[in-house]
Design a protein around this motif. Structure first.
Motif, PDB file in Angstrom:
ATOM      1  N   PHE A  25       0.779  -1.017   0.218  1.00 38.90           N
ATOM      2  CA  PHE A  25       0.054  -0.106   0.278  1.00 38.90           C
ATOM      3  C   PHE A  25       0.969   1.386  -0.066  1.00 38.90           C
ATOM      4  O   PHE A  25       2.070   1.320   0.704  1.00 38.90           O
ATOM      5  CB  PHE A  25      -1.092  -0.113   1.424  1.00 38.90           C
ATOM      6  CG  PHE A  25      -1.731  -0.879   1.525  1.00 38.90           C
ATOM      7  CD1 PHE A  25      -3.081  -1.064   0.341  1.00 38.90           C
ATOM      8  CD2 PHE A  25      -1.779  -2.243   1.988  1.00 38.90           C
ATOM      9  CE1 PHE A  25      -3.369  -2.031   1.017  1.00 38.90           C
ATOM     10  CE2 PHE A  25      -2.349  -3.561   1.505  1.00 38.90           C
ATOM     11  CZ  PHE A  25      -3.570  -3.555   1.131  1.00 38.90           C
ATOM     12  N   SER A  26       0.213   2.358  -0.594  1.00 38.38           N
ATOM     13  CA  SER A  26       1.025   3.669  -0.889  1.00 38.38           C
ATOM     14  C   SER A  26       0.394   4.455  -0.510  1.00 38.38           C
ATOM     15  O   SER A  26      -0.972   4.144  -0.071  1.00 38.38           O
ATOM     16  CB  SER A  26       1.936   3.562  -1.970  1.00 38.38           C
ATOM     17  OG  SER A  26       1.284   3.869  -3.272  1.00 38.38           O
ATOM     18  N   LYS A  27       0.645   5.765  -1.080  1.00 34.47           N
ATOM     19  CA  LYS A  27      -0.113   6.875  -0.661  1.00 34.47           C
ATOM     20  C   LYS A  27      -0.636   7.514  -1.912  1.00 34.47           C
ATOM     21  O   LYS A  27      -0.805   8.441  -2.737  1.00 34.47           O
ATOM     22  CB  LYS A  27       0.505   8.156  -0.063  1.00 34.47           C
ATOM     23  CG  LYS A  27       0.544   8.206   1.411  1.00 34.47           C
ATOM     24  CD  LYS A  27       1.526   8.538   2.388  1.00 34.47           C
ATOM     25  CE  LYS A  27       1.591   9.118   3.540  1.00 34.47           C
ATOM     26  NZ  LYS A  27       2.454  10.160   4.171  1.00 34.47           N
ATOM     27  N   ILE A  53      -3.084   1.946  -3.848  1.00 28.94           N
ATOM     28  CA  ILE A  53      -2.366   1.445  -4.166  1.00 28.94           C
ATOM     29  C   ILE A  53      -1.887   0.752  -5.711  1.00 28.94           C
ATOM     30  O   ILE A  53      -2.484   2.020  -6.512  1.00 28.94           O
ATOM     31  CB  ILE A  53      -3.247  -0.536  -4.651  1.00 28.94           C
ATOM     32  CG1 ILE A  53      -3.297  -1.081  -3.338  1.00 28.94           C
ATOM     33  CG2 ILE A  53      -1.575  -1.459  -5.204  1.00 28.94           C
ATOM     34  CD1 ILE A  53      -4.217  -1.924  -3.087  1.00 28.94           C
ATOM     35  N   SER A  54      -0.747   1.186  -6.318  1.00 32.71           N
ATOM     36  CA  SER A  54       0.213   1.731  -7.087  1.00 32.71           C
ATOM     37  C   SER A  54       0.296   0.731  -7.970  1.00 32.71           C
ATOM     38  O   SER A  54      -0.406  -0.345  -7.466  1.00 32.71           O
ATOM     39  CB  SER A  54       1.616   2.017  -6.552  1.00 32.71           C
ATOM     40  OG  SER A  54       2.466   0.605  -6.308  1.00 32.71           O
ATOM     41  N   ASP A  55       0.233   1.101  -9.488  1.00 34.66           N
ATOM     42  CA  ASP A  55      -0.390   0.529  -9.969  1.00 34.66           C
ATOM     43  C   ASP A  55       0.709  -0.541 -10.187  1.00 34.66           C
ATOM     44  O   ASP A  55       1.198  -1.934 -10.755  1.00 34.66           O
ATOM     45  CB  ASP A  55       0.178   1.223 -11.587  1.00 34.66           C
ATOM     46  CG  ASP A  55      -1.102   2.372 -11.712  1.00 34.66           C
ATOM     47  OD1 ASP A  55      -2.004   2.322 -11.306  1.00 34.66           O
ATOM     48  OD2 ASP A  55       0.121   3.018 -12.729  1.00 34.66           O
ATOM     49  N   GLU A  56       2.222  -0.863  -9.595  1.00 31.03           N
ATOM     50  CA  GLU A  56       3.605  -1.862 -10.156  1.00 31.03           C
ATOM     51  C   GLU A  56       2.632  -2.654  -8.544  1.00 31.03           C
ATOM     52  O   GLU A  56       2.796  -3.469  -9.305  1.00 31.03           O
ATOM     53  CB  GLU A  56       5.001  -1.337  -8.590  1.00 31.03           C
ATOM     54  CG  GLU A  56       5.682  -2.371  -9.547  1.00 31.03           C
ATOM     55  CD  GLU A  56       7.132  -1.663  -8.882  1.00 31.03           C
ATOM     56  OE1 GLU A  56       7.754  -1.958  -8.413  1.00 31.03           O
ATOM     57  OE2 GLU A  56       6.943  -0.310  -8.716  1.00 31.03           O
ATOM     58  N   ASN A  61      -0.027  -7.541  -7.617  1.00 29.64           N
ATOM     59  CA  ASN A  61      -0.744  -9.219  -6.530  1.00 29.64           C
ATOM     60  C   ASN A  61      -2.424  -9.732  -7.499  1.00 29.64           C
ATOM     61  O   ASN A  61      -3.248  -9.708  -6.995  1.00 29.64           O
ATOM     62  CB  ASN A  61      -1.323  -7.752  -5.332  1.00 29.64           C
ATOM     63  CG  ASN A  61      -0.687  -7.624  -4.163  1.00 29.64           C
ATOM     64  OD1 ASN A  61      -0.425  -8.593  -3.538  1.00 29.64           O
ATOM     65  ND2 ASN A  61       0.455  -6.219  -4.559  1.00 29.64           N
ATOM     66  N   LYS A  62      -1.547  -8.883  -8.671  1.00 29.95           N
ATOM     67  CA  LYS A  62      -3.139  -9.270  -9.865  1.00 29.95           C
ATOM     68  C   LYS A  62      -3.944  -8.727  -9.309  1.00 29.95           C
ATOM     69  O   LYS A  62      -5.555  -9.307  -9.450  1.00 29.95           O
ATOM     70  CB  LYS A  62      -3.130 -10.678 -10.001  1.00 29.95           C
ATOM     71  CG  LYS A  62      -1.229 -11.351 -10.692  1.00 29.95           C
ATOM     72  CD  LYS A  62      -1.678 -13.222 -10.710  1.00 29.95           C
ATOM     73  CE  LYS A  62      -0.176 -13.740 -10.902  1.00 29.95           C
ATOM     74  NZ  LYS A  62      -0.217 -14.930 -10.981  1.00 29.95           N
ATOM     75  N   LEU A  63      -3.872  -7.539  -9.256  1.00 28.63           N
ATOM     76  CA  LEU A  63      -5.689  -6.442  -8.726  1.00 28.63           C
ATOM     77  C   LEU A  63      -6.584  -6.352 -10.273  1.00 28.63           C
ATOM     78  O   LEU A  63      -5.497  -5.661 -11.170  1.00 28.63           O
ATOM     79  CB  LEU A  63      -5.415  -5.244  -7.733  1.00 28.63           C
ATOM     80  CG  LEU A  63      -4.663  -6.240  -6.567  1.00 28.63           C
ATOM     81  CD1 LEU A  63      -4.437  -5.075  -5.551  1.00 28.63           C
ATOM     82  CD2 LEU A  63      -6.202  -7.218  -5.993  1.00 28.63           C
ATOM     83  N   LYS A  64      -7.449  -6.416 -10.751  1.00 28.64           N
ATOM     84  CA  LYS A  64      -7.813  -5.200 -11.830  1.00 28.64           C
ATOM     85  C   LYS A  64      -8.170  -3.974 -10.985  1.00 28.64           C
ATOM     86  O   LYS A  64      -9.201  -3.646  -9.752  1.00 28.64           O
ATOM     87  CB  LYS A  64      -9.197  -5.836 -11.834  1.00 28.64           C
ATOM     88  CG  LYS A  64      -9.837  -6.295 -12.745  1.00 28.64           C
ATOM     89  CD  LYS A  64     -11.034  -6.234 -13.979  1.00 28.64           C
ATOM     90  CE  LYS A  64     -12.376  -6.464 -14.804  1.00 28.64           C
ATOM     91  NZ  LYS A  64     -13.034  -7.148 -15.203  1.00 28.64           N
ATOM     92  N   LEU A  65      -7.826  -3.206 -12.220  1.00 26.13           N
ATOM     93  CA  LEU A  65      -9.025  -2.068 -11.487  1.00 26.13           C
ATOM     94  C   LEU A  65     -10.420  -1.769 -12.205  1.00 26.13           C
ATOM     95  O   LEU A  65     -10.429  -1.792 -13.293  1.00 26.13           O
ATOM     96  CB  LEU A  65      -7.805  -0.772 -12.482  1.00 26.13           C
ATOM     97  CG  LEU A  65      -8.174   0.570 -11.670  1.00 26.13           C
ATOM     98  CD1 LEU A  65      -7.997   0.951 -10.544  1.00 26.13           C
ATOM     99  CD2 LEU A  65      -7.123   1.469 -13.184  1.00 26.13           C
TER     100      LEU A  65
END
Length: 410
Positions: A25-27, A53-56, A61-65
């Motif tokens: 997690f990030s800002k 969550i950053s793009d990287e 983590n294989k997340l879908k936007l």
């Protein structure tokens, strides 16, 4: 209005598992919505307050936007019973406990959110002991879907009403913040005044115990205050229960105007929860999980004391003194009696109480207005989804409809 399967008007997917590492997690990036996020988001909270969550990290983590205008609600866990439905206002990542609906070209996103709120996805739960809704059941959920132009008009009416309700709630919240500000301005940290234990300036009594055996004693049925009735700064009197007690117990526990009611426990952030009793119900007592504090009126104003107990100063004391186990905190009579009461001059306390009463009078009118708006919304919502609203009278700019049609088509 005819009912149609949801899948005909929106695609249905499920979010992904939450990243497990803190450095995932990030800002920057995009918000990550958890099931617990919906409580805040559906009460005028913002996506900016969530984890990002950053793009990287998302790729790792294989997340879908999911895009803006997607509609989400909880499909598993206790959150699935809450029927909190939210429309994304920007692209977000979504946890696997949530269903994600992407409206197609036949569906207005706000209408989809509103019809789901009205129809309650929790009705699809098969086993309340293990709340869960399958993707297939969501896809086959039968809902009223009128033509797109009518959806737009229904959404226009109801979202206008929602904005009025939100504005009224903000006004009420602002009045609460005003009183906190005035209290701090008038009394500050209280360092220039003496303090005394609460037991020295008041009488503290725990209430009647439920389930007692009385043998052959004569009993009298009387209303009583439960923990659920006593909130932070106000009472909820929608449901008043009664209890059979002796005359001696009535005399001992009978509430009087000016008594302060305090709950003994609950969530840690709600320690010191209480309010002043103003004879809202004639002849009423209180149960043993509620303390009654009856002040010495020659030294303490109950409104001042109730505000002090509910302030940061009071909550800090109770958090330090309370017994805490597995997320539940409680105080006993001994700890309450030791509460250090800051004692400003009584005329200053009374001046603050006068301000509170004036602000509470304004707040009561705003609260009544809020109740009327919520009743109006419920009526409009019921009529809208039954096809009983005269939608021809709803003014919607022609360019707004054209713009929406164009956006849905892309």
């Amino acid at each position: 209005m005819n009912l149609s399967r949801l899948i005909e008007y929106a695609s249905v997917s499920i979010g992904q598992g939450a990243p497990q590492k803190s450095d995932d997690f990030s800002k920057e990036g995009n918000p990550f919505i958890r099931a617990g996020s919906l409580e805040s988001l559906t009460n005028n909270g913002t996506l900016d307050s969530l984890e990002f969550i950053s793009d990287e990290s998302a790729k790792r983590n294989k997340l879908k936007l999911y895009p803006a205008d997607s509609v989400v609600f909880a499909k598993s866990g206790m959150s699935a019973t809450k029927d909190r439905v939210y429309k994304l206002t920007r692209s977000c990542y979504v946890v696997s406990h949530l269903a994600v609906l992407l409206p197609n070209e036949k569906t207005h996103p706000d209408y989809l959110r509103l019809v789901l709120q009205r129809s309650k996805p929790s009705t699809l739960i098969k086993d309340p002991a293990y709340p869960s809704i399958s993707q297939g059941d969501i896809e086959n959920f039968k809902l009223p879907f009128p033509p797109l132009d009518d959806q737009i008009r229904i959404a226009t009416v109801l979202t206008r009403a929602e904005r009025l309700i939100a504005k009224r709630k903000e006004g009420i919240k602002a009045l609460d913040e005003l009183l906190k500000s005035i209290f701090l301005e008038m009394f500050g940290s209280g360092e220039k005044w003496e303090t005394e234990k609460l037991s020295g300036v008041s009488e503290i009594v725990s209430g009647v115990t439920k389930g007692k055996k009385y043998a052959d004693k004569e009993l009298f049925e009387i209303p009583y205050m439960r923990v659920a009735n006593v909130q932070d700064g106000h009472l909820i009197l929608d449901e008043i229960k009664t209890i059979a007690v002796t005359k001696e117990e009535i005399d001992r526990y009978l509430l009087k105007a000016g008594d302060i009611l305090l709950t003994e426990g609950g969530d840690p952030d709600k320690l010191g929860r209480g309010t002043v009793w103003n004879n809202e119900i004639s002849k009423c007592i209180h149960q043993n999980h509620i303390f009654r504090v009856r002040v010495n009126a020659e030294r303490i104003n109950p409104i001042y004391l109730s505000t002090l107990i509910g302030s940061f100063y009071g909550k800090k004391y109770f958090l330090r003194a309370a017994k805490q186990t597995t997320g539940i905190a409680s105080i006993n009579s001994t700890q309450l009696k030791k509460f250090p009461v800051i004692i400003p001059p009584l005329p200053l306390q009374n001046k603050f109480a006068d301000i509170v009463e004036k602000v509470e009078s304004i707040k009561a009118k705003q609260t009544q207005s809020l109740a009327e708006l919520e009743n109006l919304y419920a009526s409009l919502s019921q009529r809208a989804f039954k096809g009983e609203l005269d939608l021809d009278r709803v003014l919607v700019e022609t360019q707004d409809i054209a713009s929406l049609r164009s956006r849905l088509a892309t």
